[in-house]
Design a protein around this motif. Structure first.
Motif, PDB file in Angstrom:
ATOM      1  N   LEU A 139       0.572  -1.187   0.196  1.00 31.28           N
ATOM      2  CA  LEU A 139       0.168   0.253  -0.199  1.00 31.28           C
ATOM      3  C   LEU A 139       1.059   1.322   0.115  1.00 31.28           C
ATOM      4  CD1 LEU A 139      -2.691   2.001   0.985  1.00 31.28           C
ATOM      5  CD2 LEU A 139      -2.753   1.340   2.632  1.00 31.28           C
ATOM      6  N   VAL A 140       0.594   1.866  -0.867  1.00 31.95           N
ATOM      7  CA  VAL A 140       1.343   3.132  -0.658  1.00 31.95           C
ATOM      8  C   VAL A 140       0.361   4.728  -1.087  1.00 31.95           C
ATOM      9  CG1 VAL A 140       3.017   4.776  -2.371  1.00 31.95           C
ATOM     10  CG2 VAL A 140       2.671   2.393  -2.310  1.00 31.95           C
ATOM     11  N   VAL A 141       0.574   5.540  -0.137  1.00 31.83           N
ATOM     12  CA  VAL A 141       0.734   6.268   0.406  1.00 31.83           C
ATOM     13  C   VAL A 141       1.399   7.949  -0.294  1.00 31.83           C
ATOM     14  CG1 VAL A 141      -1.610   8.582   1.628  1.00 31.83           C
ATOM     15  CG2 VAL A 141      -1.973   5.987   1.942  1.00 31.83           C
ATOM     16  N   ALA A 142       0.409   8.344  -1.388  1.00 26.99           N
ATOM     17  CA  ALA A 142       1.845   9.563  -1.955  1.00 26.99           C
ATOM     18  C   ALA A 142       0.770  10.939  -2.072  1.00 26.99           C
ATOM     19  CB  ALA A 142       2.405   9.037  -3.624  1.00 26.99           C
ATOM     20  N   PRO A 143       1.936  11.900  -1.398  1.00 30.92           N
ATOM     21  CA  PRO A 143       1.193  13.182  -1.084  1.00 30.92           C
ATOM     22  C   PRO A 143       2.124  13.882  -2.798  1.00 30.92           C
ATOM     23  CG  PRO A 143       3.539  12.925   0.439  1.00 30.92           C
ATOM     24  CD  PRO A 143       2.768  11.397  -0.247  1.00 30.92           C
ATOM     25  N   PRO A 144       1.910  15.181  -2.125  1.00 28.66           N
ATOM     26  CA  PRO A 144       2.130  15.567  -4.410  1.00 28.66           C
ATOM     27  C   PRO A 144       3.664  15.328  -4.159  1.00 28.66           C
ATOM     28  CG  PRO A 144       0.945  17.105  -3.308  1.00 28.66           C
ATOM     29  CD  PRO A 144       0.683  16.577  -2.243  1.00 28.66           C
ATOM     30  N   ALA A 145       4.072  15.066  -3.514  1.00 25.10           N
ATOM     31  CA  ALA A 145       5.968  15.828  -3.888  1.00 25.10           C
ATOM     32  C   ALA A 145       6.446  13.444  -3.864  1.00 25.10           C
ATOM     33  CB  ALA A 145       6.445  16.131  -2.261  1.00 25.10           C
ATOM     34  N   ALA A 146       5.506  13.080  -3.223  1.00 27.81           N
ATOM     35  CA  ALA A 146       5.989  11.879  -3.946  1.00 27.81           C
ATOM     36  C   ALA A 146       5.473  11.075  -5.047  1.00 27.81           C
ATOM     37  CB  ALA A 146       5.867  10.856  -2.664  1.00 27.81           C
ATOM     38  N   GLY A 147       4.643  11.908  -6.322  1.00 28.17           N
ATOM     39  CA  GLY A 147       3.690  11.941  -7.030  1.00 28.17           C
ATOM     40  C   GLY A 147       4.308  12.838  -7.803  1.00 28.17           C
ATOM     41  N   PHE A 148       3.075  13.690  -8.541  1.00 26.58           N
ATOM     42  CA  PHE A 148       3.654  14.350  -9.660  1.00 26.58           C
ATOM     43  C   PHE A 148       3.468  15.659  -9.181  1.00 26.58           C
ATOM     44  CE2 PHE A 148       0.568  11.051 -10.767  1.00 26.58           C
ATOM     45  CZ  PHE A 148       1.322  10.018 -11.683  1.00 26.58           C
ATOM     46  N   GLY A 149       4.361  15.924  -8.260  1.00 26.02           N
ATOM     47  CA  GLY A 149       4.575  16.943  -7.837  1.00 26.02           C
ATOM     48  C   GLY A 149       3.732  18.366  -7.920  1.00 26.02           C
ATOM     49  N   SER A 150       4.166  19.452  -7.427  1.00 21.08           N
ATOM     50  CA  SER A 150       2.964  20.331  -8.154  1.00 21.08           C
ATOM     51  C   SER A 150       2.460  20.683  -9.137  1.00 21.08           C
ATOM     52  CB  SER A 150       3.439  21.710  -7.263  1.00 21.08           C
ATOM     53  OG  SER A 150       4.503  22.330  -8.104  1.00 21.08           O
ATOM     54  N   GLN A 151       2.792  20.336 -10.098  1.00 21.42           N
ATOM     55  CA  GLN A 151       2.789  20.449 -11.540  1.00 21.42           C
ATOM     56  C   GLN A 151       1.190  19.689 -11.909  1.00 21.42           C
ATOM     57  OE1 GLN A 151       5.293  18.858 -10.970  1.00 21.42           O
ATOM     58  NE2 GLN A 151       5.699  17.268 -12.134  1.00 21.42           N
ATOM     59  N   GLY A 152       1.196  18.161 -11.439  1.00 21.92           N
ATOM     60  CA  GLY A 152       0.450  17.458 -11.165  1.00 21.92           C
ATOM     61  C   GLY A 152       0.341  16.751 -12.360  1.00 21.92           C
ATOM     62  N   GLY A 173      -2.173  19.379  -8.604  1.00 20.01           N
ATOM     63  CA  GLY A 173      -1.019  19.790  -7.680  1.00 20.01           C
ATOM     64  C   GLY A 173      -0.994  19.529  -5.982  1.00 20.01           C
ATOM     65  N   THR A 174      -2.118  19.076  -5.777  1.00 16.01           N
ATOM     66  CA  THR A 174      -2.422  19.036  -3.772  1.00 16.01           C
ATOM     67  C   THR A 174      -2.891  17.187  -3.826  1.00 16.01           C
ATOM     68  OG1 THR A 174      -5.087  20.548  -4.756  1.00 16.01           O
ATOM     69  CG2 THR A 174      -2.762  21.377  -4.180  1.00 16.01           C
ATOM     70  N   ASP A 175      -3.393  17.138  -5.161  1.00 16.61           N
ATOM     71  CA  ASP A 175      -3.975  15.517  -4.343  1.00 16.61           C
ATOM     72  C   ASP A 175      -2.852  14.484  -4.096  1.00 16.61           C
ATOM     73  OD1 ASP A 175      -6.702  15.480  -5.621  1.00 16.61           O
ATOM     74  OD2 ASP A 175      -6.276  15.542  -7.935  1.00 16.61           O
ATOM     75  N   THR A 176      -2.994  14.307  -3.437  1.00 16.99           N
ATOM     76  CA  THR A 176      -2.461  12.889  -2.981  1.00 16.99           C
ATOM     77  C   THR A 176      -3.462  11.270  -3.111  1.00 16.99           C
ATOM     78  OG1 THR A 176      -2.263  13.614  -0.711  1.00 16.99           O
ATOM     79  CG2 THR A 176      -2.669  11.578  -0.579  1.00 16.99           C
ATOM     80  N   LEU A 177      -2.149  10.086  -3.766  1.00 16.54           N
ATOM     81  CA  LEU A 177      -2.712   9.359  -4.448  1.00 16.54           C
ATOM     82  C   LEU A 177      -2.225   8.094  -3.280  1.00 16.54           C
ATOM     83  CD1 LEU A 177      -0.481   9.888  -7.977  1.00 16.54           C
ATOM     84  CD2 LEU A 177      -2.864  10.938  -7.063  1.00 16.54           C
ATOM     85  N   VAL A 178      -3.347   7.570  -3.614  1.00 16.85           N
ATOM     86  CA  VAL A 178      -2.676   6.087  -3.074  1.00 16.85           C
ATOM     87  C   VAL A 178      -2.795   5.344  -4.578  1.00 16.85           C
ATOM     88  CG1 VAL A 178      -4.173   4.545  -1.641  1.00 16.85           C
ATOM     89  CG2 VAL A 178      -4.853   6.779  -1.154  1.00 16.85           C
ATOM     90  N   PHE A 179      -2.028   3.916  -3.900  1.00 16.25           N
ATOM     91  CA  PHE A 179      -2.135   2.529  -4.740  1.00 16.25           C
ATOM     92  C   PHE A 179      -2.056   1.511  -4.216  1.00 16.25           C
ATOM     93  CE2 PHE A 179       0.108   6.414  -6.976  1.00 16.25           C
ATOM     94  CZ  PHE A 179      -0.496   5.988  -8.643  1.00 16.25           C
ATOM     95  N   ALA A 180      -2.143   0.407  -4.827  1.00 16.89           N
ATOM     96  CA  ALA A 180      -2.255  -0.974  -4.072  1.00 16.89           C
ATOM     97  C   ALA A 180      -0.922  -1.309  -5.353  1.00 16.89           C
ATOM     98  CB  ALA A 180      -2.810  -2.268  -3.995  1.00 16.89           C
TER      99      ALA A 180
END
Length: 337
Positions: free
Chosen positions: A152-165, A173-180
C-alpha cells in the motif's frame, strides 16, 4: 532535439514519470516517433517513507488481481506511506534493480479511479527501483520489498507528480494518491549470453556493460535493405505486433560515423535511467523498429541497420542525425506483454 515519448505509459493515461519532456522540434509526427525517453522527477523532494499514518486506506483482494482500495473519511496527512500488506517470499528488491510491477490507483480526495495494470489492455510495468526519473510513489516504494509482495502506497504530491500534477490523468498539484502495488520479479537490466560474430561489412557491437553500447561502423556503404540480425538469442516469448515491448537501446547514424571505431551516439536508453517501452508494430516508432523487432524474442539482442526510407527519410533530426541517414541500433529486448 527529437520528438520524445514518456518513458512508460500506464493505462488508461497515468504516466509513471513525473513529467514527459518534449522538444522544440516536435512536429507531432506520431508515425515516426523517436524511440527514446526523457523524464524529470517531482519538483520537490519526496519525504522519507513511513510504514503508517492516520488515517490509513485499506487494500483488499488477492495478489495478482486488481485490488480494491477503500479510502477513509478525513484528509490525508503529508506523509509518504509505504506499507507491506502481504509479504512475498522472493528476493529483496535493491536500488537500481529492474522490477516487474502491477498497480491499482486512486485519488484520495475525489475518489477518482487511476486505473489498473490488471484491467483490459493493461500490462505489468518495468520500473527501475529507486530511479529519480520515476515518481517516488513507484520507484522508492519498491526498494526493500520482496518479490511477490503487495504494498500500500499513500503518496502526497511530493511523492507523486509534484505541484504540477498530471492533467492527462486528472491529478491536481495538491492531490494525494493511493496505490496498491504488486511487486513482481527482478529482471535483468540487459540481456545475457555470448554474442554471435558479426560480418565485417556490418557495424561491430560491444554492449556488455550497463551503459551505452560501443558501435563501430565499417568504412563501406551501408546495406540498402533492413538488417535485423540477432546477436544473442533469448529464450523468451516471441514479440508480437501490438505488444508493449521494453528494451535497452543505443543508436548511431552510419555515414556520420563511417570508419570510426566508436560512433557518436545520437541516443541511448541508458542515458535516461529507464529502459524504453513502446507498442511495437503499430507505427508508434520508426518503421525499421516495427519491422525489425516483431517476431524476435524476449532476451534477444538485435542489431538493426535501418535504411532512410524506414527511418526519418529526408528529414534531419539534428547534427548527429542528418537527413537521409541510415541508422544503426543495438537493442536488448527485456520484456513484452
Amino acid at each position: 532535439m527529437r520528438r520524445r515519448l514518456a518513458a512508460l505509459l500506464i493505462v488508461p493515461a497515468l504516466a509513471l514519470t513525473a513529467s514527459a519532456c518534449g522538444s522544440d522540434d516536435d512536429k507531432g509526427d506520431k508515425d515516426k516517433a523517436d524511440p527514446s525517453a526523457s523524464s524529470s522527477a517531482s519538483n520537490a523532494a519526496a519525504p522519507k517513507p513511513v510504514d503508517s499514518a492516520s488515517p490509513m486506506p485499506a487494500v483488499k483482494g488477492a495478489f495478482g488481481k486488481k485490488a480494491t482500495i477503500e479510502v477513509p473519511k478525513g484528509d490525508p496527512t503529508d506523509k509518504f506511506v509505504v506499507h507491506t500488506v502481504s509479504e512475498g517470499d522472493g528476493s529483496v528488491v535493491k536500488k537500481d534493480d529492474l522490477v516487474s510491477m502491477n498497480f491499482t490507483g486512486k485519488v484520495w480526495k475525489s475518489g477518482k479511479d487511476l486505473g489498473s495494470s490488471y484491467q483490459e489492455g493493461g500490462a505489468p510495468q518495468l520500473i527501475t527501483a529507486g530511479s529519480e526519473t520515476v515518481i517516488p510513489a513507484f520507484s522508492q516504494a519498491l526498494v526493500g520489498q520482496k518479490e511477490g509482495s503487495r504494498v500500500l502506497v499513500v503518496a502526497p504530491p511530493a511523492a507523486g507528480f509534484g505541484s504540477q500534477g498530471n492533467q492527462q490523468a486528472g491529478v491536481t498539484g495538491t492531490d494525494t494518491l493511493v496505490f496498491a502495488l504488486d511487486v513482481g520479479d527482478v529482471v535483468p537490466n540487459k540481456v545475457e549470453g555470448k554474442q554471435a560474430a558479426i560480418p565485417s561489412d556490418l557495424p561491430q557491437i560491444k554492449a556488455d556493460d550497463e551503459a551505452p553500447a560501443t558501435i563501430s561502423v565499417p568504412k563501406n556503404d551501408p546495406p540498402a535493405k533492413l538488417v535485423d540480425k540477432v546477436l544473442i538469442a533469448g529464450k523468451g516469448a516471441e514479440v508480437k505486433s501490438g505488444q508493449s515491448v521494453t528494451m535497452q537501446y543505443s543508436g548511431a547514424a552510419w555515414k556520420l560515423n563511417e570508419g570510426k571505431a566508436k560512433a557518436t551516439l545520437f541516443d541511448s536508453s541508458w542515458k535516461t535511467g529507464q529502459p524504453f517501452s513502446t507498442a511495437i508494430g503499430q507505427g508508434q516508432v520508426i518503421a525499421g523498429w516495427d519491422k525489425g523487432l516483431v517476431g524476435k524474442h524476449v532476451g534477444d539482442r538485435v542489431l538493426l541497420v535501418i535504411p532512410p526510407a524506414q527511418a526519418y527519410g529526408d528529414e534531419a533530426k539534428g547534427e548527429e542525425l542528418p537527413a537521409k541517414s541510415t541508422l544503426v541500433f543495438v537493442v536488448d529486448i527485456l520484456a513484452a506483454s
